[in-house]
Motif scaffolding. Structure first.
Motif, PDB file in Angstrom:
ATOM      1  N   LEU A 290      -8.177   6.418  -1.411  1.00  0.00           N
ATOM      2  CA  LEU A 290      -9.630   6.536  -1.567  1.00  0.00           C
ATOM      3  C   LEU A 290     -10.177   5.868  -0.387  1.00  0.00           C
ATOM      4  CD1 LEU A 290     -10.359   5.651  -5.246  1.00  0.00           C
ATOM      5  CD2 LEU A 290     -10.499   7.860  -4.106  1.00  0.00           C
ATOM      6  N   GLY A 291      -9.713   4.792   0.087  1.00  0.00           N
ATOM      7  CA  GLY A 291     -10.010   4.163   1.444  1.00  0.00           C
ATOM      8  C   GLY A 291     -10.035   5.148   2.554  1.00  0.00           C
ATOM      9  N   ALA A 292      -8.706   6.005   2.706  1.00  0.00           N
ATOM     10  CA  ALA A 292      -8.372   6.695   3.743  1.00  0.00           C
ATOM     11  C   ALA A 292      -9.685   8.101   3.846  1.00  0.00           C
ATOM     12  CB  ALA A 292      -7.211   7.525   3.572  1.00  0.00           C
ATOM     13  N   VAL A 293      -9.900   8.422   2.762  1.00  0.00           N
ATOM     14  CA  VAL A 293     -10.653   9.818   2.558  1.00  0.00           C
ATOM     15  C   VAL A 293     -12.258   9.198   3.021  1.00  0.00           C
ATOM     16  CG1 VAL A 293      -9.501  11.016   0.968  1.00  0.00           C
ATOM     17  CG2 VAL A 293     -11.361   9.441   0.048  1.00  0.00           C
ATOM     18  N   ALA A 294     -12.531   8.126   3.058  1.00  0.00           N
ATOM     19  CA  ALA A 294     -13.981   7.510   3.441  1.00  0.00           C
ATOM     20  C   ALA A 294     -14.015   7.062   4.929  1.00  0.00           C
ATOM     21  CB  ALA A 294     -14.399   6.479   2.555  1.00  0.00           C
ATOM     22  N   GLN A 295     -12.792   7.325   5.643  1.00  0.00           N
ATOM     23  CA  GLN A 295     -12.832   7.011   7.073  1.00  0.00           C
ATOM     24  C   GLN A 295     -13.118   7.940   8.117  1.00  0.00           C
ATOM     25  OE1 GLN A 295     -12.411   3.645   7.573  1.00  0.00           O
ATOM     26  NE2 GLN A 295     -12.148   3.523   5.258  1.00  0.00           N
ATOM     27  N   PHE A 296     -13.766   7.658   9.226  1.00  0.00           N
ATOM     28  CA  PHE A 296     -14.260   8.706  10.238  1.00  0.00           C
ATOM     29  C   PHE A 296     -13.160   8.114  11.391  1.00  0.00           C
ATOM     30  CE2 PHE A 296     -17.825   9.483   7.733  1.00  0.00           C
ATOM     31  CZ  PHE A 296     -18.107  10.674   7.864  1.00  0.00           C
ATOM     32  N   ASP A 297     -12.643   7.055  11.697  1.00  0.00           N
ATOM     33  CA  ASP A 297     -11.819   6.817  12.628  1.00  0.00           C
ATOM     34  C   ASP A 297     -10.394   7.119  12.160  1.00  0.00           C
ATOM     35  OD1 ASP A 297     -11.297   5.255  15.225  1.00  0.00           O
ATOM     36  OD2 ASP A 297      -9.691   4.278  14.081  1.00  0.00           O
ATOM     37  N   LEU A 298      -9.627   7.871  13.049  1.00  0.00           N
ATOM     38  CA  LEU A 298      -8.254   8.228  12.758  1.00  0.00           C
ATOM     39  C   LEU A 298      -7.385   7.284  12.451  1.00  0.00           C
ATOM     40  CD1 LEU A 298      -7.395  11.283  12.667  1.00  0.00           C
ATOM     41  CD2 LEU A 298      -6.503  11.073  14.974  1.00  0.00           C
ATOM     42  N   LYS A 299      -7.360   6.128  13.398  1.00  0.00           N
ATOM     43  CA  LYS A 299      -6.715   4.850  13.223  1.00  0.00           C
ATOM     44  C   LYS A 299      -6.526   4.309  11.893  1.00  0.00           C
ATOM     45  CE  LYS A 299      -5.604   4.092  18.056  1.00  0.00           C
ATOM     46  NZ  LYS A 299      -5.424   3.122  19.183  1.00  0.00           N
ATOM     47  N   SER A 303      -4.210   4.048   8.630  1.00  0.00           N
ATOM     48  CA  SER A 303      -3.839   2.745   8.054  1.00  0.00           C
ATOM     49  C   SER A 303      -4.145   2.697   6.588  1.00  0.00           C
ATOM     50  CB  SER A 303      -4.879   1.571   8.756  1.00  0.00           C
ATOM     51  OG  SER A 303      -4.732   1.443  10.163  1.00  0.00           O
ATOM     52  N   PHE A 304      -5.140   3.328   6.054  1.00  0.00           N
ATOM     53  CA  PHE A 304      -5.318   3.679   4.692  1.00  0.00           C
ATOM     54  C   PHE A 304      -4.290   4.265   4.037  1.00  0.00           C
ATOM     55  CE2 PHE A 304      -9.568   1.653   5.516  1.00  0.00           C
ATOM     56  CZ  PHE A 304      -9.719   0.786   4.226  1.00  0.00           C
ATOM     57  N   THR A 305      -3.798   5.334   4.530  1.00  0.00           N
ATOM     58  CA  THR A 305      -2.680   6.192   3.969  1.00  0.00           C
ATOM     59  C   THR A 305      -1.347   5.487   4.137  1.00  0.00           C
ATOM     60  OG1 THR A 305      -2.201   7.382   6.134  1.00  0.00           O
ATOM     61  CG2 THR A 305      -3.828   8.382   4.895  1.00  0.00           C
ATOM     62  N   LEU A 306      -1.197   4.457   5.213  1.00  0.00           N
ATOM     63  CA  LEU A 306       0.082   3.670   5.008  1.00  0.00           C
ATOM     64  C   LEU A 306       0.094   2.764   4.070  1.00  0.00           C
ATOM     65  CD1 LEU A 306       2.294   2.023   6.326  1.00  0.00           C
ATOM     66  CD2 LEU A 306       0.695   0.853   7.803  1.00  0.00           C
ATOM     67  N   VAL A 377       2.311  19.158  11.663  1.00  0.00           N
ATOM     68  CA  VAL A 377       3.519  19.091  11.162  1.00  0.00           C
ATOM     69  C   VAL A 377       3.753  17.781  10.125  1.00  0.00           C
ATOM     70  CG1 VAL A 377       6.049  18.904  11.328  1.00  0.00           C
ATOM     71  CG2 VAL A 377       4.867  20.512  12.635  1.00  0.00           C
ATOM     72  N   PRO A 378       3.675  16.580  11.031  1.00  0.00           N
ATOM     73  CA  PRO A 378       3.958  15.187  10.286  1.00  0.00           C
ATOM     74  C   PRO A 378       2.549  15.163   9.234  1.00  0.00           C
ATOM     75  CG  PRO A 378       3.146  14.671  12.458  1.00  0.00           C
ATOM     76  CD  PRO A 378       3.559  16.327  12.294  1.00  0.00           C
ATOM     77  N   ALA A 379       1.376  15.699   9.390  1.00  0.00           N
ATOM     78  CA  ALA A 379       0.295  15.333   8.706  1.00  0.00           C
ATOM     79  C   ALA A 379       0.844  16.169   7.172  1.00  0.00           C
ATOM     80  CB  ALA A 379      -1.022  16.096   9.032  1.00  0.00           C
ATOM     81  N   MET A 380       1.193  17.350   7.413  1.00  0.00           N
ATOM     82  CA  MET A 380       1.586  18.269   6.027  1.00  0.00           C
ATOM     83  C   MET A 380       2.955  17.580   5.531  1.00  0.00           C
ATOM     84  SD  MET A 380      -0.793  20.437   5.751  1.00  0.00           S
ATOM     85  CE  MET A 380      -1.658  19.177   6.368  1.00  0.00           C
ATOM     86  N   ASN A 381       3.731  16.644   6.156  1.00  0.00           N
ATOM     87  CA  ASN A 381       4.830  16.180   5.708  1.00  0.00           C
ATOM     88  C   ASN A 381       4.346  14.833   4.909  1.00  0.00           C
ATOM     89  OD1 ASN A 381       7.373  15.157   5.139  1.00  0.00           O
ATOM     90  ND2 ASN A 381       8.238  15.206   7.378  1.00  0.00           N
ATOM     91  N   LEU A 382       3.540  14.120   5.530  1.00  0.00           N
ATOM     92  CA  LEU A 382       2.819  13.019   4.724  1.00  0.00           C
ATOM     93  C   LEU A 382       2.313  13.602   3.500  1.00  0.00           C
ATOM     94  CD1 LEU A 382       2.312  10.027   4.745  1.00  0.00           C
ATOM     95  CD2 LEU A 382       0.097  10.546   5.939  1.00  0.00           C
ATOM     96  N   LEU A 418      -2.094  12.835  -7.875  1.00  0.00           N
ATOM     97  CA  LEU A 418      -3.508  12.625  -7.368  1.00  0.00           C
ATOM     98  C   LEU A 418      -3.535  12.165  -6.006  1.00  0.00           C
ATOM     99  CD1 LEU A 418      -6.657  12.813  -7.825  1.00  0.00           C
ATOM    100  CD2 LEU A 418      -6.262  10.225  -8.414  1.00  0.00           C
ATOM    101  N   THR A 419      -2.566  11.009  -5.624  1.00  0.00           N
ATOM    102  CA  THR A 419      -2.548  10.669  -4.197  1.00  0.00           C
ATOM    103  C   THR A 419      -1.998  11.683  -3.233  1.00  0.00           C
ATOM    104  OG1 THR A 419      -1.946   8.531  -5.184  1.00  0.00           O
ATOM    105  CG2 THR A 419      -1.460   8.836  -2.821  1.00  0.00           C
ATOM    106  N   SER A 420      -1.049  12.329  -3.602  1.00  0.00           N
ATOM    107  CA  SER A 420      -0.720  13.116  -2.858  1.00  0.00           C
ATOM    108  C   SER A 420      -1.816  14.446  -2.558  1.00  0.00           C
ATOM    109  CB  SER A 420       0.596  14.218  -3.321  1.00  0.00           C
ATOM    110  OG  SER A 420       1.217  14.940  -2.539  1.00  0.00           O
ATOM    111  N   LEU A 421      -2.392  14.745  -3.462  1.00  0.00           N
ATOM    112  CA  LEU A 421      -3.627  15.777  -3.249  1.00  0.00           C
ATOM    113  C   LEU A 421      -4.715  15.184  -2.415  1.00  0.00           C
ATOM    114  CD1 LEU A 421      -4.122  17.193  -6.982  1.00  0.00           C
ATOM    115  CD2 LEU A 421      -3.112  18.470  -4.823  1.00  0.00           C
ATOM    116  N   LEU A 422      -4.853  13.902  -2.487  1.00  0.00           N
ATOM    117  CA  LEU A 422      -6.168  13.287  -1.874  1.00  0.00           C
ATOM    118  C   LEU A 422      -5.573  13.112  -0.196  1.00  0.00           C
ATOM    119  CD1 LEU A 422      -7.518  10.904  -4.184  1.00  0.00           C
ATOM    120  CD2 LEU A 422      -8.396  12.926  -3.332  1.00  0.00           C
ATOM    121  N   THR A 423      -4.351  12.894  -0.308  1.00  0.00           N
ATOM    122  CA  THR A 423      -3.546  12.616   1.305  1.00  0.00           C
ATOM    123  C   THR A 423      -3.878  14.178   2.013  1.00  0.00           C
ATOM    124  OG1 THR A 423      -2.066  10.906   0.424  1.00  0.00           O
ATOM    125  CG2 THR A 423      -1.667  12.290   2.674  1.00  0.00           C
ATOM    126  N   LEU A 424      -3.646  15.360   1.135  1.00  0.00           N
ATOM    127  CA  LEU A 424      -3.732  16.733   1.598  1.00  0.00           C
ATOM    128  C   LEU A 424      -5.158  16.851   1.898  1.00  0.00           C
ATOM    129  CD1 LEU A 424      -2.815  19.417   2.497  1.00  0.00           C
ATOM    130  CD2 LEU A 424      -2.994  19.906   0.024  1.00  0.00           C
TER     131      LEU A 424
END
Length: 502
Positions: A290-299, A303-306, A377-382, A418-424
């Motif tokens: 949820l923190g990741a989907v709210a971010q505008f800075d890529l890093k 970091s939140f997906t990590l 490729v790594p984004a879809m992998n993640l 749910l986390t996998s869907l939100l990561t996508l």
């Protein structure tokens, strides 16, 4: 001959660090020594993995002092597998930093200390993986943390100096908790050798044993950035130079996860805190994404997906079954590779477009199609899109959760999906804005093309991530074997302790 190889993943980087420090005014020679040292570490790690897979754990008693008196280094399948992956990742990140061209770490960084510090960090990571006693594990953590304190503030920019103390204070606090736990463990059992502790902790009163377990979990949980002790990570990592952020994201939190896996299976088997770990895993997954989907800075987004995907690994540990542990081990290998790759890609985007702020990016698929592929490729992998290793790892963990039965594992299965869907969703959002959308403003001085070594190192990690998919069968077999040994404990204990040791 093989036992003599066990200390080399620690000794070689330390020797390299000493040489590169002496040769501080010879940057080209520094780079050569660092690359050769990490390549040698990778080669030794592969040999140790082959030996551990074929013949069981490989043990060396440092100085000839037998356990439990002396220091023990042990390379079982889990430790050797993580050695291989971490060595490959650190080598690729080093090549990336060499190709970056601006002294590897930033515009005003002191060049002479980067390579020694980076090699010391590598030695700390490998020492933690090989440690056969809790104090040596503590030493490994302190070595890598001392090096990371230097790397995270290298360059002395305002943001790095401002966020560096947060990172330092949090990790010093976790180290103090760990050291206090070591004192209590030694007072209660008279030893810190993990093989010997496996027997002695079982004889302690239940309350004492639980208290020691929770203290160690708290210390390792801070280092692994599990919720609710994860807020420090998204504020600290994005400010560091791209290579530093990448190796931190790929490895440092996984050393904490490794410590949790090792202690929960070897020292505290039986799943006494399984319910707590399941709750922590679920919250880590959901709050992080949820923190990741709210971010505008890529890093910051990465970091939140990590943080979020650490929850998958804790989920597997909490299940404490062979299937759950195997899924966690597989996912650790996958995540080290993919998360490091994504941070390197973020560095390439910053190099090409002058920013990692999504609000300032656009049109990268047209102007840099190769960069678009390196991200996609790594984004879809993640995100866990079939047939990538991220999908296979998540599938293994979710199947283990279903097989465990019960309400709480079922909730975790739903949280994982749910986390996998939100990561996508987060990955697709980055793709749509940064790569497909027309650019809102041009980079101030976009380079004609990205440095070849930076692109090559990132490409190598992308290929390595794809190779994990192609080699998923053998990798799962190694993961299952490692998980079986962790559950049984006998191979580890027989390899370390002489017969009859109390």
């Amino acid at each position: 001959m093989t036992p003599a190889l066990v200390p080399l993943p620690v000794v070689v980087p330390l020797l390299g660090a000493a040489l590169t420090l002496i040769l501080g005014n010879r940057p080209r020679l520094q780079r050569s020594i660092s690359v050769v040292g990490l390549a040698a570490t990778l080669a030794v790690s592969v040999l140790l993995l082959v030996e551990a897979y074929r013949h069981g754990p490989v043990v060396v008693q440092v100085g000839g002092w037998p356990a439990p008196v002396g220091i023990v280094l042990i390379a079982d399948q889990l430790a050797a597998l993580l050695l291989v992956v971490s060595s490959a990742v650190t080598l690729c990140v080093l090549l990336y930093s060499v190709g970056q061209g601006r002294s590897e770490v930033g515009e005003s960084a002191p060049v002479s200390i980067y390579h020694p510090t980076y090699l010391v960090l590598t030695a700390g990571v490998t020492n933690a993986f090989l440690a056969g006693d809790l104090f040596n594990l503590y030493v490994g953590f302190e070595i890598l943390l001392a090096a990371s304190f230097v790397l995270i503030t290298l360059g002395g920019t305002e943001t790095r100096i401002r966020t560096g103390p947060t990172y330092v204070v949090v990790n010093v606090l976790s180290s103090m908790i760990f050291l206090t736990a070591l004192g209590l463990v030694y007072a209660a059992t008279g030893t810190l050798n993990m093989a010997q502790l496996a027997g002695r902790l079982d004889a302690l009163p239940g309350g004492v044993r639980l208290g020691l377990q929770l203290m160690l979990l708290l210390a390792f949980g801070i280092k692994a950035a599990v919720f609710p002790v994860s807020a420090w990570l998204p504020d600290s990592y994005p400010t560091a130079p791209a290579p530093v952020t990448a190796v931190f994201a790929g490895l440092l939190t996984k050393v904490g996860v490794y410590a949790i896996i090792r202690t929960e299976t070897l020292l505290f088997p039986g799943g006494q805190v399984a319910g707590l770990l399941l709750v922590v895993a679920g919250l880590t997954m959901v709050v992080g994404i949820l923190g990741a989907v709210a971010q505008f800075d890529l890093k910051r987004l990465f970091s939140f997906t990590l943080v979020s995907h650490i929850g998958y690994m804790i989920f597997g540990v909490a299940l404490s079954s062979v299937a759950g542990l195997a899924g966690a081990i597989f996912y650790v290998v996958h995540h080290i590779t993919v998360q490091t790759t994504l941070f390197l890609v973020a560095g390439l985007i910053e190099e090409r477009a002058g920013s990692t702020d999504l609000r300032r990016l656009g049109g990268l698929a047209r102007v840099a199609p190769a960069l678009a592929v390196l991200f996609f490729v790594p984004a879809m992998n993640l995100a866990g899109i079939p047939p990538f290793s991220g999908f296979l790892g998540k599938l293994g963990l979710l199947q283990a959760g279903v097989a465990a039965g019960g309400a709480l594992p079922a909730v975790l299965v739903a949280a994982g999906a749910l986390t996998s869907l939100l990561t996508l969703y987060a990955a697709s959002r980055v793709w749509n804005i940064a790569f497909w959308r027309a650019p809102r403003q041009a980079a101030p001085h976009p380079p004609a093309r990205l440095p070849a070594l930076m692109v090559g190192a990132t490409t190598a990690l992308v290929v390595f991530g794809v190779a994990l998919t192609l080699a998923a069968g053998p990798l799962f077999r190694v993961s299952v074997d490692a998980a079986t040994d962790l559950r049984e404990r006998t191979p580890y204990l027989r390899a370390v302790l002489p017969v009859g040791t109390p």
